[in-house]
Design a protein around this motif. Sequence first.
Motif, PDB file in Angstrom:
ATOM      1  N   LYS A 234      39.024  44.539  40.386  1.00  0.00           N
ATOM      2  CA  LYS A 234      38.913  43.869  39.096  1.00  0.00           C
ATOM      3  C   LYS A 234      40.247  43.257  38.673  1.00  0.00           C
ATOM      4  O   LYS A 234      40.315  42.134  38.177  1.00  0.00           O
ATOM      5  CB  LYS A 234      38.432  44.870  38.043  1.00  0.00           C
ATOM      6  CG  LYS A 234      38.103  44.239  36.697  1.00  0.00           C
ATOM      7  CD  LYS A 234      37.525  45.270  35.734  1.00  0.00           C
ATOM      8  CE  LYS A 234      37.177  44.639  34.391  1.00  0.00           C
ATOM      9  NZ  LYS A 234      36.622  45.633  33.446  1.00  0.00           N
TER      10      LYS A 234
ATOM     11  N   LYS B 247      42.711  42.387  40.727  1.00  0.00           N
ATOM     12  CA  LYS B 247      42.996  41.274  41.629  1.00  0.00           C
ATOM     13  C   LYS B 247      42.232  40.026  41.209  1.00  0.00           C
ATOM     14  O   LYS B 247      42.778  38.919  41.217  1.00  0.00           O
ATOM     15  CB  LYS B 247      42.615  41.661  43.064  1.00  0.00           C
ATOM     16  CG  LYS B 247      43.593  42.623  43.720  1.00  0.00           C
ATOM     17  CD  LYS B 247      43.101  43.108  45.055  1.00  0.00           C
ATOM     18  CE  LYS B 247      43.007  41.987  46.047  1.00  0.00           C
ATOM     19  NZ  LYS B 247      42.576  42.475  47.386  1.00  0.00           N
ATOM     20  N   ALA B 248      40.962  40.220  40.842  1.00  0.00           N
ATOM     21  CA  ALA B 248      40.158  39.080  40.392  1.00  0.00           C
ATOM     22  C   ALA B 248      40.753  38.454  39.137  1.00  0.00           C
ATOM     23  O   ALA B 248      40.794  37.230  38.990  1.00  0.00           O
ATOM     24  CB  ALA B 248      38.720  39.534  40.134  1.00  0.00           C
ATOM     25  N   GLY B 249      41.255  39.320  38.239  1.00  0.00           N
ATOM     26  CA  GLY B 249      41.879  38.819  37.010  1.00  0.00           C
ATOM     27  C   GLY B 249      43.138  38.019  37.299  1.00  0.00           C
ATOM     28  O   GLY B 249      43.368  36.950  36.722  1.00  0.00           O
TER      29      GLY B 249
ATOM     30  N   GLU C 298      43.911  36.483  40.151  1.00  0.00           N
ATOM     31  CA  GLU C 298      43.566  35.244  40.835  1.00  0.00           C
ATOM     32  C   GLU C 298      43.050  34.195  39.843  1.00  0.00           C
ATOM     33  O   GLU C 298      43.383  33.022  39.939  1.00  0.00           O
ATOM     34  CB  GLU C 298      42.495  35.521  41.896  1.00  0.00           C
ATOM     35  CG  GLU C 298      43.033  36.312  43.097  1.00  0.00           C
ATOM     36  CD  GLU C 298      41.930  36.716  44.058  1.00  0.00           C
ATOM     37  OE1 GLU C 298      40.751  36.394  43.766  1.00  0.00           O
ATOM     38  OE2 GLU C 298      42.236  37.325  45.102  1.00  0.00           O
ATOM     39  N   LYS C 299      42.260  34.638  38.875  1.00  0.00           N
ATOM     40  CA  LYS C 299      41.747  33.720  37.863  1.00  0.00           C
ATOM     41  C   LYS C 299      42.879  33.153  37.015  1.00  0.00           C
ATOM     42  O   LYS C 299      42.919  31.959  36.719  1.00  0.00           O
ATOM     43  CB  LYS C 299      40.741  34.452  36.975  1.00  0.00           C
ATOM     44  CG  LYS C 299      40.069  33.561  35.935  1.00  0.00           C
ATOM     45  CD  LYS C 299      39.047  34.338  35.136  1.00  0.00           C
ATOM     46  CE  LYS C 299      38.372  33.451  34.096  1.00  0.00           C
ATOM     47  NZ  LYS C 299      37.381  34.215  33.286  1.00  0.00           N
ATOM     48  N   GLU C 300      43.820  34.042  36.646  1.00  0.00           N
ATOM     49  CA  GLU C 300      44.954  33.604  35.825  1.00  0.00           C
ATOM     50  C   GLU C 300      45.829  32.609  36.583  1.00  0.00           C
ATOM     51  O   GLU C 300      46.267  31.598  36.025  1.00  0.00           O
ATOM     52  CB  GLU C 300      45.787  34.820  35.410  1.00  0.00           C
ATOM     53  CG  GLU C 300      46.910  34.493  34.447  1.00  0.00           C
ATOM     54  CD  GLU C 300      47.652  35.728  33.990  1.00  0.00           C
ATOM     55  OE1 GLU C 300      48.668  35.579  33.303  1.00  0.00           O
ATOM     56  OE2 GLU C 300      47.199  36.846  34.317  1.00  0.00           O
ATOM     57  N   GLU C 301      46.081  32.886  37.884  1.00  0.00           N
ATOM     58  CA  GLU C 301      46.894  31.982  38.686  1.00  0.00           C
ATOM     59  C   GLU C 301      46.216  30.622  38.823  1.00  0.00           C
ATOM     60  O   GLU C 301      46.868  29.578  38.764  1.00  0.00           O
ATOM     61  CB  GLU C 301      47.123  32.590  40.079  1.00  0.00           C
ATOM     62  CG  GLU C 301      48.094  33.770  40.080  1.00  0.00           C
ATOM     63  CD  GLU C 301      48.242  34.367  41.461  1.00  0.00           C
ATOM     64  OE1 GLU C 301      47.546  33.899  42.384  1.00  0.00           O
ATOM     65  OE2 GLU C 301      49.052  35.297  41.610  1.00  0.00           O
ATOM     66  N   LYS C 302      44.890  30.635  38.994  1.00  0.00           N
ATOM     67  CA  LYS C 302      44.147  29.385  39.117  1.00  0.00           C
ATOM     68  C   LYS C 302      44.254  28.557  37.844  1.00  0.00           C
ATOM     69  O   LYS C 302      44.467  27.337  37.890  1.00  0.00           O
ATOM     70  CB  LYS C 302      42.686  29.699  39.433  1.00  0.00           C
ATOM     71  CG  LYS C 302      41.848  28.460  39.729  1.00  0.00           C
ATOM     72  CD  LYS C 302      40.440  28.853  40.118  1.00  0.00           C
ATOM     73  CE  LYS C 302      39.592  27.606  40.414  1.00  0.00           C
ATOM     74  NZ  LYS C 302      38.197  27.974  40.785  1.00  0.00           N
ATOM     75  N   LEU C 303      44.111  29.224  36.699  1.00  0.00           N
ATOM     76  CA  LEU C 303      44.207  28.521  35.414  1.00  0.00           C
ATOM     77  C   LEU C 303      45.601  27.947  35.197  1.00  0.00           C
ATOM     78  O   LEU C 303      45.757  26.821  34.713  1.00  0.00           O
ATOM     79  CB  LEU C 303      43.847  29.470  34.271  1.00  0.00           C
ATOM     80  CG  LEU C 303      42.366  29.875  34.172  1.00  0.00           C
ATOM     81  CD1 LEU C 303      42.185  30.944  33.097  1.00  0.00           C
ATOM     82  CD2 LEU C 303      41.489  28.672  33.870  1.00  0.00           C
TER      83      LEU C 303
ATOM     84  N   GLN D  58      46.003  24.909  37.440  1.00  0.00           N
ATOM     85  CA  GLN D  58      45.288  23.769  36.880  1.00  0.00           C
ATOM     86  C   GLN D  58      46.025  23.186  35.688  1.00  0.00           C
ATOM     87  O   GLN D  58      46.097  21.969  35.510  1.00  0.00           O
ATOM     88  CB  GLN D  58      43.875  24.195  36.460  1.00  0.00           C
ATOM     89  CG  GLN D  58      42.952  24.503  37.634  1.00  0.00           C
ATOM     90  CD  GLN D  58      41.601  25.028  37.181  1.00  0.00           C
ATOM     91  OE1 GLN D  58      41.431  25.415  36.027  1.00  0.00           O
ATOM     92  NE2 GLN D  58      40.642  25.054  38.092  1.00  0.00           N
TER      93      GLN D  58
END
Length: 305
Positions: free
Chosen positions: A114, A116-118, A120-125, A128
């Motif tokens: 969970k 790691k998913a958080g 990865e999502k933050e890095e993607k945002l 962008q």
Amino acid sequence: MFGKKKPIPQIDKNQLELIENAQKRIKQKKRLYVHFVIFLIGAVFLIVANTVLGIGKDFTLFGINWFVFAILIWLFFFLYHLFNVFVTHKFMGKAWEKEQLDKLVSKQQQRIDKLKAGFEKEEKLMAQSEVYSESNAEPKKLQSELTIIVAAAENNAIGLGNKLIWHLSDDLKRFKSLTNGHHIIMGRKTFESFPKPLPNRTHVVITRQKDYEAPEGVIIVHNLEDAIDASKSDSQPFIIGGGQIYKQAMTIADKIELTRVHHDFDADTFFPEIDASVWKETANVFHKKDDNHDYEFSFLTYERK
């Protein structure tokens, strides 16, 4: 240190349950052992009391001595205790411990996944956002705006014998106002036409002479490129002459501040022709001839297209 509380270790709920159950099982086994010992001693005591000491010798139940029923009842409770520890609570054995450990590991792995998913999502945002900012950012303007400042006649005359041909009070005031606090770039002859360095300005003098001496604070360079580099800390350095320096600067300058004197003069130094396809007039202020000015003139501003 005094008065500083020690940190209280945090124990996972599942780990705490594992410890408490293990302690409970140990206590149950200890009680079973004590029960067994007391049962053996008590059974021997009842037998000795009846057969040796004669206690209750004549008391029987269904033709059987009473102590036999007492021992059987005691044995029943012992067997129940034994069954309760090793059968009813068998889930507290090694298999149960392994099951609890697997549950704990699985739960911890879920937490890690969970997190790691958080991340990865933050890095993607963030990525962008950076791409969006870069794609929508306005082009940055150069910090330094190289400006030519000059007074030239209708025939582009600017000097004769290394001296000004006219004296216009407002033109001198404009020159002072615009160049105040800035770097002024000039050739050696222009610099030598001054009685002394102009106040509150940084003088950058271009000369081919390798051993040229100048007052303290005057920067000596040997070409226009070095002069511009020496002025890079200034947001708007000015080119102030003479003719050859103006000619070189026309190809790289960003702006021209021109005082156009509306008269023709004999001269030995001239300003280059302003090419209308390269330069755009952005300001024009006309001044009439008066008691302080012998000629009509205009303040013109040109910017590179």
